[in-house]
Design an enzyme around this catalytic site. Structure first.
Site, PDB file in Angstrom:
ATOM      1  CB  VAL A   1       0.492  -6.386   4.782  1.00 28.69           C
ATOM      2  CG1 VAL A   1      -0.149  -7.122   5.948  1.00 28.69           C
ATOM      3  CG2 VAL A   1      -0.245  -4.818   4.626  1.00 28.69           C
TER       4      VAL A   1
ATOM      5  CE  LYS B   1      -1.140   0.277   7.372  1.00 26.53           C
ATOM      6  NZ  LYS B   1      -2.401   0.753   7.746  1.00 26.53           N
TER       7      LYS B   1
ATOM      8  CG  ASP C   1      -9.748   4.865   3.787  1.00 24.04           C
ATOM      9  OD1 ASP C   1     -10.370   5.261   2.705  1.00 24.04           O
ATOM     10  OD2 ASP C   1      -8.408   4.337   3.661  1.00 24.04           O
TER      11      ASP C   1
ATOM     12  N   GLY D   1       1.023  -1.267  -0.015  1.00 23.07           N
ATOM     13  CA  GLY D   1      -0.061  -0.025   0.119  1.00 23.07           C
ATOM     14  C   GLY D   1       0.964   1.246   0.072  1.00 23.07           C
ATOM     15  N   GLY D   2       0.353   2.547   0.041  1.00 24.73           N
ATOM     16  CA  GLY D   2       0.716   3.762   0.206  1.00 24.73           C
ATOM     17  C   GLY D   2       1.621   3.839   1.144  1.00 24.73           C
ATOM     18  CG  PHE D   3       1.052   5.088   4.671  1.00 19.79           C
ATOM     19  CD1 PHE D   3       1.888   6.162   4.722  1.00 19.79           C
ATOM     20  CD2 PHE D   3      -0.169   5.288   4.119  1.00 19.79           C
ATOM     21  CE1 PHE D   3       1.496   7.472   4.673  1.00 19.79           C
ATOM     22  CE2 PHE D   3      -0.676   6.537   4.128  1.00 19.79           C
ATOM     23  CZ  PHE D   3       0.093   7.480   4.198  1.00 19.79           C
ATOM     24  N   GLY D   4       3.682   1.258   2.890  1.00 19.82           N
ATOM     25  CA  GLY D   4       4.473   0.063   3.135  1.00 19.82           C
ATOM     26  C   GLY D   4       3.865  -1.130   2.554  1.00 19.82           C
TER      27      GLY D   4
END
Length: 675
Positions: free
Chosen positions: A357, A372, A467, A352-355
């Site tokens: 999983v 995550k 979200d 995803g946008g932040f790393g």
């Protein structure tokens, strides 16, 4: 001489073991301590330690149970016998623990089977499907050290009467009466606590009394309830004993002594020689070897100190102010590195946008987790990491993904969740060859609505998720829907109005008023959930630029079909007509109610859940007026009218089995600094 020997033999028998039943309706036994004995059944993780039965140790998500080995004839000719029991227990939290879980329950049950009981708040008694069912035939007196919202617990230190249900029929804060003064007793203090439970079948009355071990039994019971019809709950034969469990927080739960009788008063316990199991700091012995070791260490101290400081600098885990208030379980980096096989590429579940999983298996417990990884140097990364920890760390609901803990190592940030083996909802709808049937879809939607109701109304604070989308709905092993990814969530008091913050969310799910007001509210969450309702019913993504303008936006397309009285044309054709027509129409109409462009005309999530459960009917749906004078923009204006706040394509990497992801199409438009 022979008479003295006989009396001595009788005393020894009572002090060390059980007395055999004299008939079918009378049983007495007493254990002033515990050793290996065939008179007991130890289940799951229960074991003998220090002449006591340790039900659980300091391991997360553990269950332990102790039962007397012989089932007791508690009813004869439909008449329930009176019974009396006394026991000494201790709940010992680890040193410097911020919480402990989850208490001890005295139980009467028809079977030694635990029916796949859960740990944590379920205390090893039930699971989420058996809780509250009459077929349990289980009576329990719980000494509970946590406060469960689902069970309406009054506090995190209470005693309750449970009849086939975790929601106690009666509860009282733990303590005892000293004349007319009530004295609180902290169950998780680690001290030895004695309890007495006495049931009189003539009056259908039960008394529960407690005090610190060594004190005389208080005259006034803590709980006294008449007309408690246990005969309707218990079967003719029951096992008696204890159950305990841990969850995110742990403790060692002990039973140190126990007596029981039917049709009488439980024998007194000898508590004078019981061990104290409270954690104590070990003394330092100044032996010659100790002095020699200190001398040698002082010579090597400068070198050792330099090496230690260097290692701490490289692998430091910095404690910050926010951690002192919100302190969920902190994993070491080493634990997570072992669990994920060194964060191997083969363990990646999604990106995803932040790393990324990762799938992991915790060493020692063999429990599967999802890890995550958040890149701290990505803009907003640290802020969202803290938001997710502080919001999810205290939330507990069967339809939310459970936070297991977190880790910070230098510039690396990690959040640990329960592993969801069936991945995310969007993957199951759009990417797999295995089609979700309508029954599964409807069950998932009800679950997500229940989780959202908990966030909006049932927790101590109001939580706006901000979200909600199908990729953030994860599916457990039984295909229950669980809402996850709380990186954008905001908490505020129920009486508080949300302030203007950043505009965040994902294209296709953002309520139209959010684009110009910047205020995230429960109504904006409801709009996003409405889009999910339509996704699941229609089998289509919220935004599909590959289609004609009239069908590109899912919400607009369904509104148009509704205006032509053709709403059922929106149904996912892959279902081939195999669905409940009433439920399908209910979901499609609810989706439009939730996605109404005017926020005040949307239903609350409580009303939505009542309609999904069939407890309320659908109100009349009125078509909105799509013009700029109604709300300042049409439903399409946030996407295709030239006012763009992000790419109209998803451009996201979805989960490859777990569904923990953030999409690169999330929108951020600052209207006022976040406080």
């Amino acid at each position: 001489m022979s008479l003295c020997l006989l009396l001595l033999f009788a005393v020894v028998s009572i002090a060390t073991a059980q007395v055999s039943p004299t008939n079918q309706t009378h049983t007495t036994f007493v254990f002033n301590n515990f050793n290996d004995t065939p008179s007991l059944i130890l289940l799951q993780n229960a074991s003998i330690k220090s002449e006591a039965v340790r039900l659980t140790n300091e391991t997360q998500w553990m269950i332990g149970r102790l039962l007397y080995s012989t089932p007791l004839q508690i009813k004869t000719n439909a008449t329930l016998s009176s019974f009396s029991t006394s026991f000494v227990m201790a709940m010992v939290p680890p040193p410097k623990a911020q919480g402990t879980g989850h208490g001890i329950a005295f139980i009467m049950t028809p079977t030694t089977s635990q029916r796949e009981a859960f740990a944590s708040v379920y205390m090893g008694l039930f699971n989420d499907t058996s809780d509250g069912k009459d077929y349990n035939h289980l009576f329990a007196v719980e000494f509970d050290t946590t406060q469960s919202v689902d069970s309406d617990d009054p506090s995190a230190n209470h005693v309750g009467l449970d009849l086939n249900n975790l929601k106690s029929s009666y509860t009282q804060d733990a303590g005892y009466w000293d004349d007319q003064k009530f004295v609180n007793v902290t169950l998780k203090s680690g001290r030895n606590i004695q309890a007495w439970i006495d049931y009189d079948h003539i009056q259908d009355q039960i008394n529960v009394t407690m005090a610190l071990a060594g004190m005389p039994k208080p005259q006034k019971p803590l709980i006294s309830r008449k007309n408690l019809n246990l005969s309707a709950v218990l079967q003719d034969q029951v096992y008696v004993g204890f159950s305990s469990a841990t969850g995110n927080f742990v403790a060692e739960h002990y039973i140190l002594a126990w007596s029981f009788t039917t049709n009488g008063t439980a024998p007194d316990l000898d508590v004078s020689d019981l061990p104290s199991l409270m954690w104590k700091k070990k003394p330092v012995y100044k032996t010659r070897a100790f002095i020699a070791g200190i001398t040698l260490l002082s010579l090597l101290l400068p070198l050792v100190a330099a090496l230690v400081l260097l290692k701490r600098y490289r692998d430091r885990e910095v404690i910050e102010e926010w951690e002192l208030e919100f302190w969920p379980h902190r994993f070491s980096y080493r634990e997570l590195r072992i669990a994920t096989k060194g964060f191997a590429e083969g363990e990646v579940l999604g990106s995803g946008g932040f790393g990324q999983v990762y799938r992991g298996v915790l060493p020692g417990t063999e429990q599967i987790i999802a890890v995550k990884c958040v890149n701290k140097e990505v803009r907003e990364g640290m802020k969202e990491f803290i938001a997710e920890i502080t919001s999810m760390g205290r939330l507990q609901h069967r339809n939310l993904v459970q936070l297991r803990g977190w880790c910070r190592n230098n510039k690396k940030l990690f959040i640990v969740y329960d592993y969801m083996p069936n991945g995310s909802l969007d993957k199951m709808i759009f990417e797999t060859t295995t089609l979700l049937n309508w029954g599964q879809r409807y069950k998932i939607l009800k679950g997500v609505a229940a989780g959202l109701l908990y966030l909006h109304e049932q927790w101590e604070k109001r939580v706006v998720h901000r979200d909600i989308k199908s990729s953030n709905v994860l599916l457990d092993s039984e295909m229950n829907g669980r809402l996850g990814d709380f990186g954008l969530a905001r908490l505020y008091d129920h009486s508080e109005n949300p302030g203007t913050t950043h505009v965040v969310g994902t294209l296709g799910y953002i309520a139209p008023e959010l684009l110009y007001s910047g205020k995230s509210t429960p109504a904006t969450d409801v709009f996003s959930f409405g889009v999910v309702l339509l996704e699941v019913a229609c089998g289509r993504k919220p935004v599909d630029p590959g289609k004609d303008d009239s069908e590109a936006i899912l919400v607009d397309w369904v509104w148009e079909l509704c205006s032509q009285e053709r709403i059922m044309d929106a149904v996912d054709r892959r279902l081939r007509g195999d669905y409940n027509i009433e439920e399908m129409e209910r979901v499609l109409t609810l989706g439009l109610f939730c996605c109404h462009p005017q926020a005040e005309r949307r239903l609350t999530i409580r009303h939505v859940l009542q309609i999904l459960e069939g407890e309320a009917g659908l109100p009349a749906l009125s078509m909105p007026s799509f013009n700029s004078s109604v709300m300042g923009s049409t439903p399409r204006s946030g996407f295709f009218n030239g006012t763009s706040y992000g790419s109209s394509t998803s451009n996201s990497k979805t989960s490859q089995g777990d569904g923990f992801s953030t999409t690169s199409s999330k929108i951020h438009r600052e209207t006022k600094p976040l406080l």
